[in-house]
Write an enzyme that holds these catalytic residues in place. Sequence first.
Site, PDB file in Angstrom:
ATOM      1  N   LYS A 182     104.141  43.154 -25.273  1.00 40.97           N
ATOM      2  CA  LYS A 182     105.060  42.800 -24.202  1.00 40.97           C
ATOM      3  C   LYS A 182     106.486  42.926 -24.744  1.00 40.97           C
ATOM      4  O   LYS A 182     106.962  42.063 -25.490  1.00 40.97           O
ATOM      5  CB  LYS A 182     104.778  41.370 -23.716  1.00 40.97           C
ATOM      6  CG  LYS A 182     105.589  40.963 -22.486  1.00 40.97           C
ATOM      7  CD  LYS A 182     106.894  40.327 -22.884  1.00 40.97           C
ATOM      8  CE  LYS A 182     107.734  40.017 -21.649  1.00 40.97           C
ATOM      9  NZ  LYS A 182     109.143  39.676 -22.017  1.00 40.97           N
ATOM     10  N   GLU A 258     108.798  34.834 -35.748  1.00 43.67           N
ATOM     11  CA  GLU A 258     109.960  35.318 -36.505  1.00 43.67           C
ATOM     12  C   GLU A 258     111.154  35.043 -35.608  1.00 43.67           C
ATOM     13  O   GLU A 258     111.348  35.719 -34.597  1.00 43.67           O
ATOM     14  CB  GLU A 258     109.809  36.806 -36.836  1.00 43.67           C
ATOM     15  CG  GLU A 258     110.746  37.282 -37.940  1.00 43.67           C
ATOM     16  CD  GLU A 258     112.092  37.718 -37.413  1.00 43.67           C
ATOM     17  OE1 GLU A 258     113.045  36.896 -37.519  1.00 43.67           O
ATOM     18  OE2 GLU A 258     112.204  38.825 -36.902  1.00 43.67           O
ATOM     19  N   CYS A 291     118.635  39.663 -36.757  1.00 43.68           N
ATOM     20  CA  CYS A 291     118.383  38.273 -37.137  1.00 43.68           C
ATOM     21  C   CYS A 291     118.652  38.017 -38.613  1.00 43.68           C
ATOM     22  O   CYS A 291     118.956  36.893 -39.006  1.00 43.68           O
ATOM     23  CB  CYS A 291     116.953  37.887 -36.787  1.00 43.68           C
ATOM     24  SG  CYS A 291     115.704  39.022 -37.399  1.00 43.68           S
ATOM     25  N   GLU A 392     123.312  30.714 -34.106  1.00 41.23           N
ATOM     26  CA  GLU A 392     123.176  32.172 -34.124  1.00 41.23           C
ATOM     27  C   GLU A 392     123.953  32.770 -32.955  1.00 41.23           C
ATOM     28  O   GLU A 392     123.641  32.512 -31.786  1.00 41.23           O
ATOM     29  CB  GLU A 392     121.706  32.569 -34.046  1.00 41.23           C
ATOM     30  CG  GLU A 392     121.481  34.062 -34.194  1.00 41.23           C
ATOM     31  CD  GLU A 392     120.007  34.429 -34.187  1.00 41.23           C
ATOM     32  OE1 GLU A 392     119.603  35.262 -35.008  1.00 41.23           O
ATOM     33  OE2 GLU A 392     119.260  33.873 -33.367  1.00 41.23           O
TER      34      GLU A 392
END
Length: 487
Positions: A182, A258, A291, A392
């Site tokens: 997906k 993750e 990331c 982030e």
Amino acid sequence: MHTLSDANLLINGTVRPSSNGKSFPNVSPWSGEPIGIAAEATECDVEEAIAAARNAFDLSDWSYNRPLRLQLITKFMDLLVANRDSLVQIARLEAGSAIGAACFAQVDGALNGGKELLECFNKVCWEEDRGVKSEFGFDSERIIVHEPLGVVGAITPWNVPLYVNIGKVIAALLSGCTVILKPAPDTPKMASIMGELAVEAGLPAGVFNVLTSSDPAMVGELLVADPRVNVISFTGSTTVGKRIMEAGAATLKRIFLELGGKSVNIILDDAPDFTMAVMRSIVVFHAGQGCAIPTRLLVPKSRYTEAVEALKMAYAGFADNWGNMDSPEQMMGPVISQKQHDRVLSYIELGKQEGATLLVGGKSRPDKGTGYFIEPTCFVDVDNKMRIAQEEIFGPVLVVIPFEDDEDAIRLANESNYALGGAVTGSKERAMKVAKRISAGAVSVNGGMSITGDLPFGGFKGSGMGREWGVEGIQEFLDTKVIASSV
């Protein structure tokens, strides 16, 4: 006007539109305009994909025929490599990748990683002999068997879609699992072309399925809730990762996550070329949408002024070297969407309000095009407790923090909810000592490559759990069985 072919579903070996014929626009970050359409998966499509993956695992020899798996997945990877130019074009148009970035991490890094996973296949321990043991008056021969977990729901992000798709899909297929991929709504074609090539490679029906949807949650929620899906492997935000863990608990799913990162880059005062090390730290690759990209720069207070001047030079040299879609040497394009554009700008405003000094950048750049362009940005005089240092941002924003000594640098590095990647530059022995004390899943010392296809990748704390890539990435999809027989 650049366009892409339709992004279709792959369900039970058939590439097709959604069951109700609906689609959604595939929008390019460069222009903000549609470049194609993607199939809008329905709940019925999800049901069919889960049933197909379940049947392929339970009723075929895929889970235990290792030679067949290796043969077909090798052919699959060969086809991906043969279609490299098409993959680069997709990465450029739907992920907003500059050509330079597309030719490295976006595509070549993904293809090289996939080939390295194939090489790791023969290093996986499938069966172990634990010898004979006498217990209760008779002897037993014992073996340990490592076997695939079952059906995997792989939920992937938009930033480096091919890289993450391959890392999850190829590893899970090599383990003997079946997979439902997906992708993020922003990058449907990169998943769809994998479905097309899987059929061409001859992967058995149901072994690999692809579901695209404009709804970021619907397909994933159904995969997480369904007891026929044994594993969820998710890459994305920490907030969504927590929701997946909560929802997956009801069916006791194996969950691999993750998640986010706020990776640190520590430059010690004895770095061999201090000025160059600082200049190389600017956050520009793929507009900072990675990331593990180090977005917190820690420099010694004793050389702070020198570091700031080096950053001024670096950003000045980069000022016009970004945002050109057709320039083969450029590494930075737009951010992925209007939503992300606005989010990054809100963090830049927050940095100003928190009292950090905006050294360069900080503005939207409509002169670059009608897409989602934000200029490279750097804050100095940042306190590690500021939100721009802790959260982030996922954009081209670097924050610079001074430290007193090595102990202070380590403390600052580890004062974060994230622990994904990091870097240390300095004399080797000293840098290695610092690196070993940083809480992170992968640390580069003096430019060493800590993220490659044959090495495990993942984080600690808020950056997730489990590992992708390498032998460990395949083993994540295996469970352990003990078989003991009387002698």
